[in-house]
Design a protein around this motif. Sequence first.
Motif, PDB file in Angstrom:
ATOM      1  N   HIS A  56       0.661  -1.521  -0.124  1.00  0.00           N
ATOM      2  CA  HIS A  56       0.028  -0.476   0.200  1.00  0.00           C
ATOM      3  C   HIS A  56       0.533   1.318  -0.179  1.00  0.00           C
ATOM      4  CE1 HIS A  56       0.872  -0.513   4.625  1.00  0.00           C
ATOM      5  NE2 HIS A  56       0.206   0.401   4.541  1.00  0.00           N
ATOM      6  N   GLU A  57       0.264   2.917  -0.177  1.00  0.00           N
ATOM      7  CA  GLU A  57       1.205   4.034  -0.161  1.00  0.00           C
ATOM      8  C   GLU A  57       1.141   4.237   0.816  1.00  0.00           C
ATOM      9  OE1 GLU A  57      -2.749   4.744   0.163  1.00  0.00           O
ATOM     10  OE2 GLU A  57      -1.894   2.971  -0.368  1.00  0.00           O
ATOM     11  N   HIS A  58       1.743   4.095   1.762  1.00  0.00           N
ATOM     12  CA  HIS A  58       2.182   4.775   3.428  1.00  0.00           C
ATOM     13  C   HIS A  58       3.093   4.810   3.247  1.00  0.00           C
ATOM     14  CE1 HIS A  58      -2.374   3.655   5.715  1.00  0.00           C
ATOM     15  NE2 HIS A  58      -1.897   4.955   4.443  1.00  0.00           N
ATOM     16  N   ALA A  59       4.023   5.832   3.126  1.00  0.00           N
ATOM     17  CA  ALA A  59       5.380   5.787   3.598  1.00  0.00           C
ATOM     18  C   ALA A  59       6.134   4.917   4.155  1.00  0.00           C
ATOM     19  CB  ALA A  59       5.806   7.326   3.822  1.00  0.00           C
ATOM     20  N   ASP A  60       6.535   4.389   5.428  1.00  0.00           N
ATOM     21  CA  ASP A  60       6.782   2.953   5.508  1.00  0.00           C
ATOM     22  C   ASP A  60       6.598   2.600   4.330  1.00  0.00           C
ATOM     23  OD1 ASP A  60       3.985   3.147   6.855  1.00  0.00           O
ATOM     24  OD2 ASP A  60       4.669   1.965   8.438  1.00  0.00           O
ATOM     25  N   HIS A  61       5.841   2.190   4.085  1.00  0.00           N
ATOM     26  CA  HIS A  61       6.173   0.818   3.141  1.00  0.00           C
ATOM     27  C   HIS A  61       6.838   1.489   1.747  1.00  0.00           C
ATOM     28  CE1 HIS A  61       4.213  -1.980   5.747  1.00  0.00           C
ATOM     29  NE2 HIS A  61       3.905  -0.438   6.011  1.00  0.00           N
ATOM     30  N   VAL A  62       6.017   2.131   1.016  1.00  0.00           N
ATOM     31  CA  VAL A  62       6.738   3.061   0.000  1.00  0.00           C
ATOM     32  C   VAL A  62       7.597   3.933  -0.473  1.00  0.00           C
ATOM     33  CG1 VAL A  62       5.110   4.821  -0.782  1.00  0.00           C
ATOM     34  CG2 VAL A  62       5.368   2.617  -2.702  1.00  0.00           C
ATOM     35  N   ALA A  63       7.610   4.465   0.272  1.00  0.00           N
ATOM     36  CA  ALA A  63       8.626   5.620   0.289  1.00  0.00           C
ATOM     37  C   ALA A  63      10.752   5.544  -0.800  1.00  0.00           C
ATOM     38  CB  ALA A  63       9.677   5.908   1.619  1.00  0.00           C
ATOM     39  N   GLY A  64      10.296   4.054  -0.576  1.00  0.00           N
ATOM     40  CA  GLY A  64      11.812   4.563  -1.310  1.00  0.00           C
ATOM     41  C   GLY A  64      11.261   3.496  -3.150  1.00  0.00           C
ATOM     42  N   VAL A  65      10.712   3.300  -2.846  1.00  0.00           N
ATOM     43  CA  VAL A  65      10.074   1.991  -3.877  1.00  0.00           C
ATOM     44  C   VAL A  65       9.880   3.499  -5.605  1.00  0.00           C
ATOM     45  CG1 VAL A  65       7.894   1.008  -5.637  1.00  0.00           C
ATOM     46  CG2 VAL A  65       8.030   1.334  -2.973  1.00  0.00           C
ATOM     47  N   PHE A  66       9.792   3.961  -5.800  1.00  0.00           N
ATOM     48  CA  PHE A  66       9.921   4.729  -7.129  1.00  0.00           C
ATOM     49  C   PHE A  66      11.849   4.917  -7.468  1.00  0.00           C
ATOM     50  CE2 PHE A  66       5.253   4.996  -6.369  1.00  0.00           C
ATOM     51  CZ  PHE A  66       5.576   5.091  -7.596  1.00  0.00           C
ATOM     52  N   ALA A  67      11.919   5.866  -6.300  1.00  0.00           N
ATOM     53  CA  ALA A  67      13.402   6.066  -6.903  1.00  0.00           C
ATOM     54  C   ALA A  67      14.355   4.703  -6.421  1.00  0.00           C
ATOM     55  CB  ALA A  67      14.008   6.725  -5.741  1.00  0.00           C
ATOM     56  N   PHE A  68      14.560   3.867  -6.160  1.00  0.00           N
ATOM     57  CA  PHE A  68      15.169   2.012  -5.920  1.00  0.00           C
ATOM     58  C   PHE A  68      14.373   1.812  -7.243  1.00  0.00           C
ATOM     59  CE2 PHE A  68      16.118  -2.205  -5.015  1.00  0.00           C
ATOM     60  CZ  PHE A  68      17.359  -1.951  -4.131  1.00  0.00           C
ATOM     61  N   ALA A  69      13.660   1.691  -8.084  1.00  0.00           N
ATOM     62  CA  ALA A  69      13.163   1.138  -8.869  1.00  0.00           C
ATOM     63  C   ALA A  69      13.359   1.629  -9.985  1.00  0.00           C
ATOM     64  CB  ALA A  69      11.669   0.868  -8.876  1.00  0.00           C
ATOM     65  N   ARG A  70      13.454   2.628 -10.081  1.00  0.00           N
ATOM     66  CA  ARG A  70      14.540   3.814 -11.494  1.00  0.00           C
ATOM     67  C   ARG A  70      15.659   3.543 -12.194  1.00  0.00           C
ATOM     68  NH1 ARG A  70      11.277   8.260  -9.559  1.00  0.00           N
ATOM     69  NH2 ARG A  70      12.970   9.154  -9.367  1.00  0.00           N
ATOM     70  N   ASN A  71      16.447   3.382  -9.890  1.00  0.00           N
ATOM     71  CA  ASN A  71      17.468   3.812 -10.194  1.00  0.00           C
ATOM     72  C   ASN A  71      18.575   1.681 -11.160  1.00  0.00           C
ATOM     73  OD1 ASN A  71      17.694   6.333  -8.920  1.00  0.00           O
ATOM     74  ND2 ASN A  71      18.605   5.311  -7.269  1.00  0.00           N
ATOM     75  N   TYR A  72      17.333   0.749 -10.815  1.00  0.00           N
ATOM     76  CA  TYR A  72      18.061  -0.268 -11.177  1.00  0.00           C
ATOM     77  C   TYR A  72      16.708  -0.932 -11.354  1.00  0.00           C
ATOM     78  CZ  TYR A  72      21.129   0.814  -6.575  1.00  0.00           C
ATOM     79  OH  TYR A  72      21.928   1.067  -5.846  1.00  0.00           O
TER      80      TYR A  72
END
Length: 255
Positions: A56-72
């Motif tokens: 789900h979208e709460h920050a403690d679960h998704v805060a790094g998803v977008f940047a990490f997915a783009r990086n790798y």
Amino acid sequence: MRFASLGSGSQGNALLVEAGKTKVLLDCGFSARITTARLARLGTVPGDLAAIVVTHEHADHVAGVFAFARNYQLTVYLTHGTYVAASKGRATLPVCRLINGHTCFAIGGLEVWPFPVPHDAREPVQYAFRDGQHCLGVLTDSGSITPHIVQVLGACDGLVLECNHDQALLAASRYPVRLKQRIAGRFGHLENGQAAAFLRQVDTRRLQHLVAAHLSQENNRPELAARALASALGCSEDWIAVADQDAGFDWRQLR
């Protein structure tokens, strides 16, 4: 199959699940830098990952998803509601797979079974992971237990189970009344006693590992969570593992 945690709690969550040559990250609530460092602690590099699966979208679960997915250049699996809520103000994902919260899908050697949970998010789900022989269930960020949750997690070999708060500690805490009501409400978080009651509803004969997770640093204590779960299973308290906010927990093997 084996699994490990990069950290669990209100400051960030991420769980690593491995079956054969497939490694999947469940949620990424830490920065890309911290996530990479904590993966290394578990003998893993971002290039080992097949995908990120999001609850789900709460920050403690998704805060790094977008940047990490783009990086790798990682594929991200999430519900439509979670994507809409999580993507606001963020750059697009490199590869996005929108999932149905009731439909199984495969990532390499893993079968991933999402299931809806009652939580104050747009379209939240939790997951069971299967490799054809074992089942790992994950249940956090759910304010109550539904018959469907019991059905999906009915006979797990491993279980990561939310013990967010102790009822008495939450009631006596400095939190505003409104926040207390949200946490303890039907769409909030599981309390120690609720987690224990859930264990009494499911078949635990195959259970090899039980980890209490997503503990509130303000409103719970590891020994209280372990005591509640051990009471439900009729086992010693030291058999219950407790996930830590900073250390998570090391690899646990399902045999």
